[in-house]
Enzyme design. Structure first.
Site, PDB file in Angstrom:
ATOM      1  CE  LYS A  62      -5.143  45.005   8.449  1.00 50.61           C
ATOM      2  NZ  LYS A  62      -5.959  45.581   9.539  1.00 50.61           N
ATOM      3  N   GLY A  68       2.153  40.836  10.615  1.00 49.31           N
ATOM      4  CA  GLY A  68       2.025  39.570   9.882  1.00 49.31           C
ATOM      5  C   GLY A  68       1.558  39.787   8.459  1.00 49.31           C
ATOM      6  NE  ARG A  69      -4.202  41.060   8.359  1.00 47.90           N
ATOM      7  CZ  ARG A  69      -5.499  40.986   8.202  1.00 47.90           C
ATOM      8  NH1 ARG A  69      -5.996  40.713   7.020  1.00 47.90           N
ATOM      9  NH2 ARG A  69      -6.303  41.167   9.221  1.00 47.90           N
ATOM     10  CG  ASP A  73      -2.126  42.483  19.121  1.00 44.87           C
ATOM     11  OD1 ASP A  73      -2.801  42.112  20.085  1.00 44.87           O
ATOM     12  OD2 ASP A  73      -2.410  42.189  17.945  1.00 44.87           O
ATOM     13  CG  ASN A  74      -5.336  45.025  17.327  1.00 47.48           C
ATOM     14  OD1 ASN A  74      -4.357  44.840  16.599  1.00 47.48           O
ATOM     15  ND2 ASN A  74      -6.349  44.177  17.374  1.00 47.48           N
ATOM     16  CG  ASP A  82      -4.408  46.764  13.757  1.00 47.92           C
ATOM     17  OD1 ASP A  82      -3.866  47.556  12.973  1.00 47.92           O
ATOM     18  OD2 ASP A  82      -3.831  45.767  14.214  1.00 47.92           O
TER      19      ASP A  82
HETATM   20  P1  AMP Z   1      -5.516  41.338  14.067  1.00 51.90           P
HETATM   21  O1  AMP Z   1      -6.577  40.535  14.750  1.00 51.90           O
HETATM   22  O2  AMP Z   1      -5.865  41.707  12.640  1.00 51.90           O
HETATM   23  O3  AMP Z   1      -5.068  42.511  14.847  1.00 51.90           O
HETATM   24  O4  AMP Z   1      -4.237  40.368  13.913  1.00 51.90           O
HETATM   25  C1  AMP Z   1      -3.546  39.802  14.991  1.00 51.90           C
HETATM   26  C2  AMP Z   1      -2.189  39.293  14.526  1.00 51.90           C
HETATM   27  O5  AMP Z   1      -2.324  38.339  13.493  1.00 51.90           O
HETATM   28  C3  AMP Z   1      -1.282  40.380  13.979  1.00 51.90           C
HETATM   29  O6  AMP Z   1       0.036  40.101  14.352  1.00 51.90           O
HETATM   30  C4  AMP Z   1      -1.475  40.263  12.493  1.00 51.90           C
HETATM   31  O7  AMP Z   1      -0.369  40.730  11.770  1.00 51.90           O
HETATM   32  C5  AMP Z   1      -1.665  38.766  12.310  1.00 51.90           C
HETATM   33  N1  AMP Z   1      -2.493  38.454  11.154  1.00 51.90           N
HETATM   34  C6  AMP Z   1      -3.812  38.647  11.016  1.00 51.90           C
HETATM   35  N2  AMP Z   1      -4.252  38.223   9.821  1.00 51.90           N
HETATM   36  C7  AMP Z   1      -3.179  37.757   9.169  1.00 51.90           C
HETATM   37  C8  AMP Z   1      -2.959  37.177   7.880  1.00 51.90           C
HETATM   38  N3  AMP Z   1      -3.955  36.996   7.004  1.00 51.90           N
HETATM   39  N4  AMP Z   1      -1.703  36.814   7.571  1.00 51.90           N
HETATM   40  C9  AMP Z   1      -0.691  36.978   8.424  1.00 51.90           C
HETATM   41  N5  AMP Z   1      -0.824  37.513   9.652  1.00 51.90           N
HETATM   42  C10 AMP Z   1      -2.052  37.890  10.018  1.00 51.90           C
HETATM   43 MG    MG Z   2      -3.699  43.879  14.813  1.00 52.42          MG
END
Ligand code: AMP
Ligand code: MG
Length: 496
Positions: free
Chosen positions: A121, A100-101, A260-261, A270
């Site tokens: 990232k 997502g980013r 997913d992590n 992550d």
């Molecule tokens: P995380 O908790 O960082 O592992 O994120 C979980 C999911 O949310 C993953 O698919 C990330 O890519 C997405 N995600 C987290 N933060 C953002 C953001 N600021 N913009 C877009 N996607 C995000």
């Molecule tokens: Mg993640």
């Protein structure tokens, strides 16, 4: 199909790109470029990672480099894309997620011949951003950058971090912060969630293609097994068990062990609300949004196993039967305890295994838990006690407790175990196993506060210490000291 960035304006960084993930095809990703950020500047860089990649370090200080590593200039040879995955978050099926980013630039063939993927990232929105802005704030980017290199310095499998750039572009979180981009490096960023994605949709062909890709490039030994997919599950199980044993032994809490992590290569991946334990509290929860303590420090081993079951479920259509899948997963129950016992022995300076060792290790952990004694300081002090280092009086260990009698009783037991052991060898092992420096929350916080004032020296100093955390680094005692009172009030939650 994606088109390699080879326009006249693309920068040549002198890297050898080969981009194998992109060959998987469009079911696996969306090709797209990073979104530029205004007026980027350098925050930090790792010369060690630059060397691994074969990147000229001069890029990591140049103005052109700041533009390129923020995603503002196309880099020749890359095929930028965001991959799709799904996953279980906090025990619930979360459906489709994805980068997502994060934006994959491609894969570099390093000078040593190893393939290393390079990812930005915080490089802007993708089709998988959902409600997110595709950005990462400076604070969390500094944490990911430093912790990646800290884990590597500790000898723990991890994605690496090449650099961080910042931009004054405002990013809305609980308050308005500023943007940053971390350039991460790993042999592969494939997660358990990539497999879960295709399995959940009953898309068996891409599932098989992905498994074959991972076996061919990262687990070639599985190819020749009777059931290559069961062998893959077992190999991932073993690596994950080894990884989590290392986390436990160094007091690392990941904080968001969603599937997913979880790296298919058993890498720490992550970095979000992670924390190194200060005082030893087995039930410690580092993620402010983890209300029920699902990812508490002492839950990590079980969660690792749970996550592997999700991977096993996803691979089941390829494995073909429950029994070999369960047998592969079963190895966790022997590999994890054995790996942890080995790590605990090393912490105690014990080269050979003896029957009472586990009780000895559990005994000290119970005592540490009773008074929440500082985990890192205890092990380092014990190491110096064994080493008989001048300036480290024998009382230094027992004085970490209020209840010194209990500590004395354990130290007596431990001395008896050490009696026949070569003390110099034990001390040497301990000083290479029990770090002096870990990335405590408050240290990161101090560096971040200064970085918010555009002073990045705190980031640079911490990087230098954490790259070699077993060295003494005289003059930097402050960084190895007890946390200040305010450390316990730092609140860090998911995705920032
Ligand atoms: P995380 O908790 O960082 O592992 O994120 C979980 C999911 O949310 C993953 O698919 C990330 O890519 C997405 N995600 C987290 N933060 C953002 C953001 N600021 N913009 C877009 N996607 C995000
Ligand atoms: Mg993640």
């Amino acid at each position: 199909m994606t088109i390699a960035a080879e326009t006249a304006t693309a920068l040549d960084l002198g890297l050898a790109w080969r981009n194998r993930f992109a060959t998987l095809g469009s079911s696996f990703y969306t090709a797209l470029p990073p979104t530029p950020l205004p007026a980027p500047y350098w925050v930090g860089h790792s010369l060690a990672v630059a060397r691994e990649l074969g990147l000229d370090p001069a890029w990591l200080t140049s103005e052109d480099g700041a533009q390129a590593f923020t995603g503002n200039t196309a880099i020749g040879g890359t095929q930028t894309l965001a991959s799709v995955y799904s996953g279980h978050q906090f025990g619930q099926w979360a459906g489709q997620l994805g980068d997502g980013r994060a934006i994959l630039l491609g894969e570099v063939v390093a000078p040593n011949g190893q393939g290393l993927e390079v990812q930005f990232k915080g490089a802007g929105r993708t089709p998988y951003s959902r409600m997110g802005d595709g950005r990462a704030v400076l604070r969390s980017s500094i944490r990911e950058f430093l912790c990646s290199e800290a884990m590597y310095g500790l000898g723990i499998a991890t994605s690496r971090a090449l650099c961080v750039t910042g931009s004054d572009a405002p990013i809305r979180r609980e308050t308005i912060e500023t943007a940053a981009v971390v350039t991460r490096v790993a042999p592969s960023f494939i997660r358990f969630g990539h497999f879960e994605h295709f399995a959940a949709r009953n898309q068996i062909e891409p599932l098989r293609q992905l498994a074959d890709f991972v076996i061919e490039h990262y687990y070639p030994a599985c190819r020749d097994a009777a059931n290559p997919y069961a062998a893959l599950l077992q190999a991932v199980t073993e690596r994950t068990a080894e990884l989590i044993a290392q986390w436990q032994a160094v007091g690392f809490c990941h904080g968001v062990m969603n599937t997913d992590n979880m790296s298919i290569l058993g890498l720490t991946l992550d970095y979000g609300p992670f924390q190194f334990l200060d005082g030893y509290d087995p039930g410690h929860i580092c993620n402010h949004s983890d209300d029920h303590g699902r990812y508490a420090y002492d839950q990590q081993p079980n969660i690792g196993n749970w996550n592997l079951f999700c991977l096993g479920q996803a691979l089941l259509p390829l494995i073909g039967a429950q029994e070999p899948a369960l047998a592969a997963l079963e190895t966790y129950k022997t590999v994890f305890p054995a790996a942890l016992a080995r790590r605990m022995r090393a912490k105690l300076g014990l080269v050979d295994a003896q029957p009472g060792d586990e009780a000895l290790a559990n005994g000290i952990l119970a005592l540490l838990a009773q008074e929440h004694v500082d985990f890192t300081i205890f092990w380092r002090t014990l190491s110096h006690w064994v080493a008989q280092t001048p300036g480290h009086p024998p009382s230094a260990v027992r004085d970490l407790w209020v209840d010194r009698d209990a500590a004395d009783a354990w130290l007596l037991q431990y001395s008896e175990r050490l009696a026949p052991v070569d003390r110099a060898q034990a001390a040497d092992l301990m000083l290479k196993t029990n770090p002096k420096f870990v990335l405590r929350n408050h240290l990161g916080e101090e560096a971040i506060r200064r970085a918010n004032q555009k002073d990045y020296s705190g980031v640079h100093t911490l990087l230098a210490l954490l790259e070699t955390p077993f060295d003494e680094h005289p003059g930097h005692e402050h960084y190895a000291d007890f946390p200040p009172d305010w450390a316990s009030s730092i609140a860090i939650s998911c995705s920032s």
